[in-house]
Design a protein around this motif. Sequence first.
Motif, PDB file in Angstrom:
ATOM      1  N   HIS A  30      47.191  59.568 102.828  1.00 27.54           N
ATOM      2  CA  HIS A  30      48.199  58.735 103.492  1.00 27.54           C
ATOM      3  C   HIS A  30      47.583  57.428 103.999  1.00 27.54           C
ATOM      4  O   HIS A  30      48.178  56.358 103.865  1.00 27.54           O
ATOM      5  N   VAL A  31      46.396  57.525 104.573  1.00 25.82           N
ATOM      6  CA  VAL A  31      45.690  56.334 105.054  1.00 25.82           C
ATOM      7  C   VAL A  31      45.351  55.432 103.878  1.00 25.82           C
ATOM      8  O   VAL A  31      45.565  54.217 103.918  1.00 25.82           O
ATOM      9  N   GLU A  32      44.834  56.017 102.823  1.00 26.53           N
ATOM     10  CA  GLU A  32      44.469  55.234 101.643  1.00 26.53           C
ATOM     11  C   GLU A  32      45.698  54.533 101.053  1.00 26.53           C
ATOM     12  O   GLU A  32      45.633  53.349 100.703  1.00 26.53           O
ATOM     13  N   ASN A  33      46.814  55.232 100.950  1.00 28.42           N
ATOM     14  CA  ASN A  33      48.048  54.635 100.421  1.00 28.42           C
ATOM     15  C   ASN A  33      48.524  53.481 101.301  1.00 28.42           C
ATOM     16  O   ASN A  33      48.958  52.446 100.805  1.00 28.42           O
ATOM     17  N   TYR A  34      48.448  53.668 102.618  1.00 29.70           N
ATOM     18  CA  TYR A  34      48.874  52.617 103.538  1.00 29.70           C
ATOM     19  C   TYR A  34      48.010  51.363 103.375  1.00 29.70           C
ATOM     20  O   TYR A  34      48.523  50.250 103.232  1.00 29.70           O
ATOM     21  N   ILE A  35      46.709  51.556 103.380  1.00 30.61           N
ATOM     22  CA  ILE A  35      45.793  50.416 103.256  1.00 30.61           C
ATOM     23  C   ILE A  35      45.977  49.744 101.897  1.00 30.61           C
ATOM     24  O   ILE A  35      45.989  48.512 101.804  1.00 30.61           O
ATOM     25  N   ASP A  36      46.151  50.526 100.853  1.00 29.68           N
ATOM     26  CA  ASP A  36      46.369  49.963  99.526  1.00 29.68           C
ATOM     27  C   ASP A  36      47.602  49.060  99.518  1.00 29.68           C
ATOM     28  O   ASP A  36      47.575  47.974  98.931  1.00 29.68           O
ATOM     29  N   GLY A  37      48.660  49.465 100.189  1.00 30.82           N
ATOM     30  CA  GLY A  37      49.862  48.641 100.265  1.00 30.82           C
ATOM     31  C   GLY A  37      49.643  47.352 101.034  1.00 30.82           C
ATOM     32  O   GLY A  37      50.158  46.292 100.662  1.00 30.82           O
ATOM     33  N   VAL A  38      48.868  47.416 102.094  1.00 34.72           N
ATOM     34  CA  VAL A  38      48.598  46.231 102.915  1.00 34.72           C
ATOM     35  C   VAL A  38      47.727  45.222 102.171  1.00 34.72           C
ATOM     36  O   VAL A  38      48.008  44.021 102.164  1.00 34.72           O
ATOM     37  N   ILE A  39      46.674  45.695 101.524  1.00 32.44           N
ATOM     38  CA  ILE A  39      45.721  44.761 100.907  1.00 32.44           C
ATOM     39  C   ILE A  39      46.277  44.087  99.656  1.00 32.44           C
ATOM     40  O   ILE A  39      45.731  43.083  99.216  1.00 32.44           O
ATOM     41  N   ARG A  40      47.361  44.587  99.111  1.00 34.36           N
ATOM     42  CA  ARG A  40      47.971  43.935  97.943  1.00 34.36           C
ATOM     43  C   ARG A  40      48.441  42.520  98.278  1.00 34.36           C
ATOM     44  O   ARG A  40      48.584  41.686  97.399  1.00 34.36           O
ATOM     45  N   LYS A  41      48.668  42.264  99.554  1.00 37.18           N
ATOM     46  CA  LYS A  41      49.144  40.950 100.013  1.00 37.18           C
ATOM     47  C   LYS A  41      47.993  40.049 100.463  1.00 37.18           C
ATOM     48  O   LYS A  41      48.229  38.924 100.895  1.00 37.18           O
ATOM     49  N   TRP A  42      46.771  40.506 100.391  1.00 36.28           N
ATOM     50  CA  TRP A  42      45.626  39.749 100.874  1.00 36.28           C
ATOM     51  C   TRP A  42      45.314  38.576  99.947  1.00 36.28           C
ATOM     52  O   TRP A  42      45.579  38.631  98.740  1.00 36.28           O
ATOM     53  N   PRO A  43      44.680  37.550 100.488  1.00 29.48           N
ATOM     54  CA  PRO A  43      44.356  36.359  99.697  1.00 29.48           C
ATOM     55  C   PRO A  43      43.112  36.497  98.815  1.00 29.48           C
ATOM     56  O   PRO A  43      42.783  35.578  98.082  1.00 29.48           O
ATOM     57  N   VAL A  44      42.421  37.625  98.898  1.00 34.37           N
ATOM     58  CA  VAL A  44      41.235  37.866  98.078  1.00 34.37           C
ATOM     59  C   VAL A  44      41.338  39.255  97.452  1.00 34.37           C
ATOM     60  O   VAL A  44      42.024  40.128  97.981  1.00 34.37           O
ATOM     61  N   PRO A  45      40.655  39.486  96.331  1.00 34.99           N
ATOM     62  CA  PRO A  45      40.677  40.827  95.734  1.00 34.99           C
ATOM     63  C   PRO A  45      40.056  41.853  96.684  1.00 34.99           C
ATOM     64  O   PRO A  45      39.145  41.532  97.456  1.00 34.99           O
ATOM     65  N   ALA A  46      40.552  43.079  96.601  1.00 31.32           N
ATOM     66  CA  ALA A  46      40.029  44.143  97.461  1.00 31.32           C
ATOM     67  C   ALA A  46      39.829  45.414  96.643  1.00 31.32           C
ATOM     68  O   ALA A  46      40.620  45.729  95.758  1.00 31.32           O
ATOM     69  N   ILE A  47      38.774  46.120  96.976  1.00 30.08           N
ATOM     70  CA  ILE A  47      38.444  47.401  96.342  1.00 30.08           C
ATOM     71  C   ILE A  47      38.404  48.454  97.432  1.00 30.08           C
ATOM     72  O   ILE A  47      37.752  48.267  98.460  1.00 30.08           O
ATOM     73  N   LEU A  48      39.099  49.561  97.212  1.00 29.80           N
ATOM     74  CA  LEU A  48      39.058  50.672  98.164  1.00 29.80           C
ATOM     75  C   LEU A  48      38.065  51.709  97.683  1.00 29.80           C
ATOM     76  O   LEU A  48      38.066  52.090  96.512  1.00 29.80           O
ATOM     77  N   ILE A  49      37.219  52.152  98.600  1.00 32.83           N
ATOM     78  CA  ILE A  49      36.290  53.244  98.312  1.00 32.83           C
ATOM     79  C   ILE A  49      36.795  54.455  99.085  1.00 32.83           C
ATOM     80  O   ILE A  49      36.800  54.446 100.318  1.00 32.83           O
ATOM     81  N   PRO A  50      37.244  55.482  98.368  1.00 33.26           N
ATOM     82  CA  PRO A  50      37.778  56.659  99.048  1.00 33.26           C
ATOM     83  C   PRO A  50      36.729  57.357  99.910  1.00 33.26           C
ATOM     84  O   PRO A  50      35.553  57.395  99.559  1.00 33.26           O
TER      85      PRO A  50
END
Length: 92
Positions: A30-50
């Motif tokens: 749930h935390v990962e899904n939430y953060i993934d949704g937020v960072i899609r709007k960021w001005p730079v690319p983002a990588i999530l490490i589970p």
Amino acid sequence: MLSIFARTFDQLKDSIPELITVIHVAPNQHVENYIDGVIRKWPVPAILIPGGHQHLKYDAFSVSSSALLIQKAFIVESEIYDLGSIRDCSCW
């Protein structure tokens, strides 16, 4: 903290065009899904490490040149990898 990071990256993106964000996420889908949704709007690319994939976090540290940190544990780890860092100590 995500909104603070987003504003920081917005300010840095023009002076550091190769800027990429790497976020180590708590081991919770749930935390990962939430953060993934937020960072899609960021001005730079983002990588999530589970969470639970420590080796991926250490790999990210080893190829990084700097870090924006908010947790004591990550600050200690950044010292191990000799990263320049911006540290927010107000949350301790």
